[in-house]
Design a protein around this motif. Structure first.
Motif, short mmCIF file in Angstrom:
data_model
loop_
_atom_site.label_atom_id
_atom_site.label_comp_id
_atom_site.label_asym_id
_atom_site.label_seq_id
_atom_site.Cartn_x
_atom_site.Cartn_y
_atom_site.Cartn_z
N GLY A 162 -0.99 10.41 -3.14
CA GLY A 162 -1.11 10.03 -1.75
C GLY A 162 -2.57 9.95 -1.36
N THR A 174 -5.71 0.95 0.09
CA THR A 174 -4.62 1.77 -0.41
C THR A 174 -3.36 0.94 -0.61
OG1 THR A 174 -4.04 2.49 1.85
CG2 THR A 174 -5.54 3.89 0.58
N ARG A 180 0.49 5.54 -1.07
CA ARG A 180 1.06 5.88 0.22
C ARG A 180 0.00 6.63 1.03
NH1 ARG A 180 6.25 8.95 -1.70
NH2 ARG A 180 6.36 9.48 0.51
N THR A 181 -0.08 6.31 2.33
CA THR A 181 -1.24 6.74 3.10
C THR A 181 -0.88 7.46 4.39
OG1 THR A 181 -2.46 4.85 2.22
CG2 THR A 181 -3.41 5.95 4.13
N TYR A 182 -1.58 8.56 4.61
CA TYR A 182 -1.55 9.34 5.84
C TYR A 182 -2.87 9.05 6.54
CZ TYR A 182 -1.21 13.73 8.67
OH TYR A 182 -1.14 14.68 9.67
N GLU A 199 1.89 5.23 6.27
CA GLU A 199 3.19 5.90 6.31
C GLU A 199 3.25 6.86 7.50
OE1 GLU A 199 5.62 8.62 3.15
OE2 GLU A 199 4.87 6.68 2.48
N TRP A 211 4.19 16.50 4.85
CA TRP A 211 4.29 15.15 4.26
C TRP A 211 4.17 15.24 2.75
CZ3 TRP A 211 0.13 11.92 2.19
CH2 TRP A 211 0.52 10.59 1.97
N PHE A 215 7.03 14.55 -0.51
CA PHE A 215 6.55 13.29 -1.07
C PHE A 215 7.52 12.72 -2.10
CE2 PHE A 215 3.77 10.53 -3.57
CZ PHE A 215 2.93 9.99 -2.61
N THR A 218 10.94 11.80 -0.61
CA THR A 218 10.87 10.56 0.16
C THR A 218 10.84 9.36 -0.76
OG1 THR A 218 9.67 11.71 1.89
CG2 THR A 218 9.57 9.32 1.93
N SER A 219 10.11 9.47 -1.87
CA SER A 219 10.06 8.38 -2.84
C SER A 219 11.44 8.12 -3.43
CB SER A 219 9.08 8.72 -3.97
OG SER A 219 7.76 8.76 -3.50
#
Length: 228
Positions: A162, A174, A180-182, A199, A211, A215, A218-219
């Protein structure tokens, strides 16, 4: 009894923008510029230059060019560098890094020179697994090279990592790399036109540990949904 064979829900690595996602560089720039308004204008010009640069040009040169664009005196860049070690972590940064450290590798991917990037990364009490600067990668984000260099040195695929962004410009890079990005949008930056959505977008890092902890789950949910 829990199935100990189940894989961890955490990513294998979390990569961080440094100067906006983890450190409050805004305050230091504002002081060097003489006011918040001038500091914001200077920083905005700098972001445009670095994120539009591509191949590496000396970080200090771009800071100076941005100061000229913002109408600042020639002394401003020197004042910024003199105050570099005054960069302070955002509230929640150390706690979030501490929560992640037992579960995944941690890396920095920063648009800065090697010297200043290393100094800034050392301001956080973290044993970084990898620190990638624009100078070492030969390019500025959102060019894919800095992100990909960090992933290669971590030995981690993009799907298993991430990224915590500090600026909306990072979202272009990204997305290209499949990270996946916060987005830790601490100062309320406007979204960059055309940038992919993160995300999560949050003004704090409070949601980051949760988060990361979900991870993998969620994937898996995303993959299951795509197969239905």
């Amino acid at each position: 009894m829990a199935d100990l064979a189940l894989p961890s829900s955490y990513p294998k690595a979390v990569l961080f923008d440094l100067l906006t996602a983890l450190l409050d560089s805004w305050s230091v720039w504002n002081r060097a510029a003489g006011s918040e308004a001038m500091g914001r204008a200077w920083r905005a010009a700098y972001l445009r230059l670095t994120y539009g640069c591509g191949d590496y040009v000396a970080y200090e040169t771009l800071v100076e060019q941005a100061a000229v664009e913002a109408g600042l005196p020639a002394s401003a860049p020197a004042a910024l560098e003199a105050a570099w070690l005054e960069l302070a972590p955002w509230s929640g940064a150390q706690a979030s890094l501490g929560a992640l450290r037992p579960h995944c590798k941690l890396a920095v991917v920063t648009n800065s020179s090697e010297r200043l990037g290393r100094l800034a990364a050392a301001l956080l009490p973290v044993d970084w697994d990898v620190v990638v600067t624009a100078e070492r990668a030969g390019a500025y984000k959102p060019d894919s090279r800095p992100y990909r260099l960090a992933l290669a040195e971590l030995g981690v695929d993009a799907a298993d990592a991430g990224f915590v962004a500090g600026s909306g410009y990072d979202l272009f890079g990204t997305a290209r790399c499949g990270l996946r990005t916060y987005w830790h949008n601490r100062v309320g930056l406007a979204p960059v036109p055309g940038a992919p959505a993160p995300e999560i977008e949050s003004p704090t890092l409070a949601a980051l540990p949760a988060w990361a902890a979900r991870f993998g789950a969620t994937s898996e949910q995303a993959r299951s949904g795509a197969q239905q």
